[in-house]
Design an enzyme around this catalytic site. Structure first.
Site, short mmCIF file in Angstrom:
data_model
loop_
_atom_site.label_atom_id
_atom_site.label_comp_id
_atom_site.label_asym_id
_atom_site.label_seq_id
_atom_site.Cartn_x
_atom_site.Cartn_y
_atom_site.Cartn_z
N ASP A 128 37.18 38.86 10.47
CA ASP A 128 35.92 39.01 11.18
C ASP A 128 35.88 38.07 12.39
OD1 ASP A 128 35.51 36.58 9.87
OD2 ASP A 128 33.70 37.24 8.82
N SER A 129 36.87 37.20 12.53
CA SER A 129 36.98 36.37 13.73
C SER A 129 37.17 37.22 14.98
CB SER A 129 38.11 35.36 13.58
OG SER A 129 39.32 36.01 13.31
N ASP A 176 39.14 41.67 6.20
CA ASP A 176 38.08 40.70 5.98
C ASP A 176 36.76 41.46 5.90
OD1 ASP A 176 36.81 38.26 5.78
OD2 ASP A 176 37.42 37.55 7.76
N GLU A 180 39.40 26.68 4.50
CA GLU A 180 39.06 26.52 5.91
C GLU A 180 38.29 25.24 6.16
OE1 GLU A 180 37.12 28.75 9.77
OE2 GLU A 180 37.41 29.89 7.94
N GLU A 195 34.20 35.81 1.36
CA GLU A 195 33.91 34.38 1.37
C GLU A 195 33.03 33.98 0.19
OE1 GLU A 195 32.19 33.24 5.12
OE2 GLU A 195 33.91 33.94 6.26
N LYS A 243 39.34 40.49 1.84
CA LYS A 243 38.98 39.07 1.74
C LYS A 243 37.49 38.94 1.80
CE LYS A 243 39.19 35.92 5.17
NZ LYS A 243 37.86 35.33 5.08
#
Length: 190
Positions: free
Chosen positions: A17-18, A56, A155, A87, A85
């Protein structure tokens, strides 16, 4: 870039998502939409022969209810991802990791500083600096492993904590701003 990374022998390509910040012009990762993720995943998957492609899950795609989260994870696999992925390691996320892995969807976990929680942190800030916070990040990583994650992103945590987590887990740790002691490192690129 995905084809070049694959040809160079990079073992995992995360469609993160970056992309919201480094490609789409957003100020954070929060505005990234599911359709943007699926389009990017499909493009990367078409270019890759050997690397594991991880999608993500963007903000809102797994916080919106477990059935919707499962549908979004399945959509990522149908677009060409090999895994997803997500979080966090609270009870709800751990239950999702279990449900996804039980359903045949490999999950890469993410603990420490989580960009999708940037508003709660008051900005992009290092996590796990106090003894209590470090213990929580370690517990989160262990819980993600126990829930079935095959790897975990660490992270923006102190390198000493990353070393402790890497030693404590059987699964792969992938660092981003967590020092050189993880099993692997993410390199963010457009």
């Amino acid at each position: 870039f995905a084809r070049l990374a694959d040809e160079a022998g990079v073992p995992i390509i995360l469609v993160g998502d970056s992309m919201g910040m480094n490609t789409l012009g957003y100020k954070t990762t929060l505005p990234v939409k599911m359709d943007e993720t699926l389009s990017a995943v499909a493009a990367v998957a078409r270019a890759v022969n050997d690397a594991l492609v991880v999608a993500d899950l963007p903000f809102g795609s797994y916080q919106c209810g477990d059935d919707a989260a499962m549908a979004n994870a399945v959509a990522c696999l149908k677009a060409g991802a090999d895994a997803v992925k997500l979080e966090g390691a609270n009870e709800r996320v751990l239950a999702l990791i279990r449900r996804m892995t039980d359903s045949g969807i490999p999950v890469l976990a993410h603990v420490g500083m989580m960009p999708q929680s940037v508003n709660g942190y008051g900005g992009f800030k290092k996590q796990g600096k106090s003894r209590e916070d470090a213990a929580q990040v370690l517990a989160d990583a262990k819980n993600a492993e126990a829930a079935g994650a095959f790897a975990v992103t660490l992270e923006c945590i102190p390198s000493e904590l990353a070393a402790e987590i890497t030693a404590a887990l059987k699964i792969v740790t992938i660092g981003i701003g967590a020092g050189p002691v993880c099993d692997a490192q993410w390199l963010v690129m457009h």
